[in-house]
Design a protein around this motif. Sequence first.
Motif, PDB file in Angstrom:
ATOM      1  N   UNK A 221       0.812  -1.193   0.004  1.00  0.00           N
ATOM      2  CA  UNK A 221      -0.061  -0.100  -0.043  1.00  0.00           C
ATOM      3  C   UNK A 221       0.658   1.121   0.067  1.00  0.00           C
ATOM      4  N   UNK A 222       1.991   1.243   0.551  1.00  0.00           N
ATOM      5  CA  UNK A 222       2.756   2.594   0.661  1.00  0.00           C
ATOM      6  C   UNK A 222       3.490   2.476  -0.811  1.00  0.00           C
ATOM      7  N   UNK A 223       3.810   1.453  -1.468  1.00  0.00           N
ATOM      8  CA  UNK A 223       4.316   1.592  -2.638  1.00  0.00           C
ATOM      9  C   UNK A 223       3.466   2.034  -3.503  1.00  0.00           C
TER      10      UNK A 223
ATOM     11  N   UNK B  66      -3.465  -2.513  11.976  1.00  0.00           N
ATOM     12  CA  UNK B  66      -2.336  -1.616  12.178  1.00  0.00           C
ATOM     13  C   UNK B  66      -1.610  -1.544  10.928  1.00  0.00           C
ATOM     14  N   UNK B  67      -1.399  -2.139  10.051  1.00  0.00           N
ATOM     15  CA  UNK B  67      -0.953  -2.149   8.725  1.00  0.00           C
ATOM     16  C   UNK B  67      -1.460  -1.039   7.941  1.00  0.00           C
TER      17      UNK B  67
ATOM     18  N   UNK C  56      -1.359   6.598   7.346  1.00  0.00           N
ATOM     19  CA  UNK C  56      -0.252   7.664   7.900  1.00  0.00           C
ATOM     20  C   UNK C  56       0.733   8.119   6.835  1.00  0.00           C
ATOM     21  N   UNK C  57       1.417   6.900   6.232  1.00  0.00           N
ATOM     22  CA  UNK C  57       2.562   7.441   5.191  1.00  0.00           C
ATOM     23  C   UNK C  57       1.740   8.311   3.842  1.00  0.00           C
ATOM     24  N   UNK C  58       0.670   7.878   3.584  1.00  0.00           N
ATOM     25  CA  UNK C  58      -0.200   8.532   2.378  1.00  0.00           C
ATOM     26  C   UNK C  58      -0.447   9.715   2.907  1.00  0.00           C
ATOM     27  N   UNK C  59      -1.107   9.782   4.096  1.00  0.00           N
ATOM     28  CA  UNK C  59      -1.852  11.132   4.562  1.00  0.00           C
ATOM     29  C   UNK C  59      -0.661  12.055   4.425  1.00  0.00           C
ATOM     30  N   UNK C  60       0.568  11.761   5.116  1.00  0.00           N
ATOM     31  CA  UNK C  60       1.579  12.640   5.290  1.00  0.00           C
ATOM     32  C   UNK C  60       1.929  13.279   3.773  1.00  0.00           C
ATOM     33  N   UNK C  61       1.361  12.665   2.933  1.00  0.00           N
ATOM     34  CA  UNK C  61       1.983  13.383   1.343  1.00  0.00           C
ATOM     35  C   UNK C  61       0.576  13.693   0.860  1.00  0.00           C
ATOM     36  N   UNK C  62      -0.420  14.027   1.489  1.00  0.00           N
ATOM     37  CA  UNK C  62      -1.587  14.656   0.798  1.00  0.00           C
ATOM     38  C   UNK C  62      -2.709  13.829   0.338  1.00  0.00           C
ATOM     39  N   UNK C  63      -2.285  12.362   0.689  1.00  0.00           N
ATOM     40  CA  UNK C  63      -3.425  11.275   0.177  1.00  0.00           C
ATOM     41  C   UNK C  63      -4.059  10.824   1.147  1.00  0.00           C
ATOM     42  N   UNK C  64      -5.089   9.920   0.715  1.00  0.00           N
ATOM     43  CA  UNK C  64      -5.924   9.398   1.486  1.00  0.00           C
ATOM     44  C   UNK C  64      -6.209   7.751   1.145  1.00  0.00           C
ATOM     45  N   UNK C  65      -6.909   6.992   2.032  1.00  0.00           N
ATOM     46  CA  UNK C  65      -7.216   5.708   1.569  1.00  0.00           C
ATOM     47  C   UNK C  65      -8.835   5.272   2.193  1.00  0.00           C
ATOM     48  N   UNK C  66      -9.497   4.983   1.168  1.00  0.00           N
ATOM     49  CA  UNK C  66     -10.808   4.634   1.361  1.00  0.00           C
ATOM     50  C   UNK C  66     -11.054   3.147   1.205  1.00  0.00           C
TER      51      UNK C  66
END
Length: 166
Positions: free
Chosen positions: A78-80, A109-110, A116-126
């Motif tokens: 997901x980070x990739x 947790x994963x 957190x990784x994506x949000x710090x770069x302005x992204x989001x997960x739904x």
Amino acid sequence: MIDDRKAPQVPRSRRPQHHGPRSSAAVPRCRQGAGALSPADGEAELTVTVAGAHGGTLVAAVTGEIDLRTAEELRARLIELGEELTAAGQGRLVLNFGGVGFCDATGLGALVGAHNHLHARGGEISLAAVRPSQRRLFRITGLEQVFPLYDTVAQAVAAGRTSSLS
């Protein structure tokens, strides 16, 4: 005197919990390849496959079990995907959870780590197509406030279009 004909009883709270059929053999490690995670021995455990892109939204299908054995690989994948999205100037990732049969606290947790990784770069997960038992887990843990949950992928994609117009 001890009666050795009876096996000692382990208190209920200390008995190992069983979450479905699992073998006592070594659990295969997952590896990345061709856009999906799959166990090294070919037995299906967890896959993450890009299913399509809609504007600034990338849709990925997650299938299998998310637990201690597969959580780190899920987070890494997901980070990739998030890195690819943000590098392209996009940042919305919709995960189709319809094929996820099990997700434990390690899996949550994963997901939080990837969020957190994506949000710090302005992204989001739904998340879309989350099973009722898993929705309950998100509600109990308060993570429904972190991850928007949708009944279908189409609803999740449409919500991204309308939120980007606001």
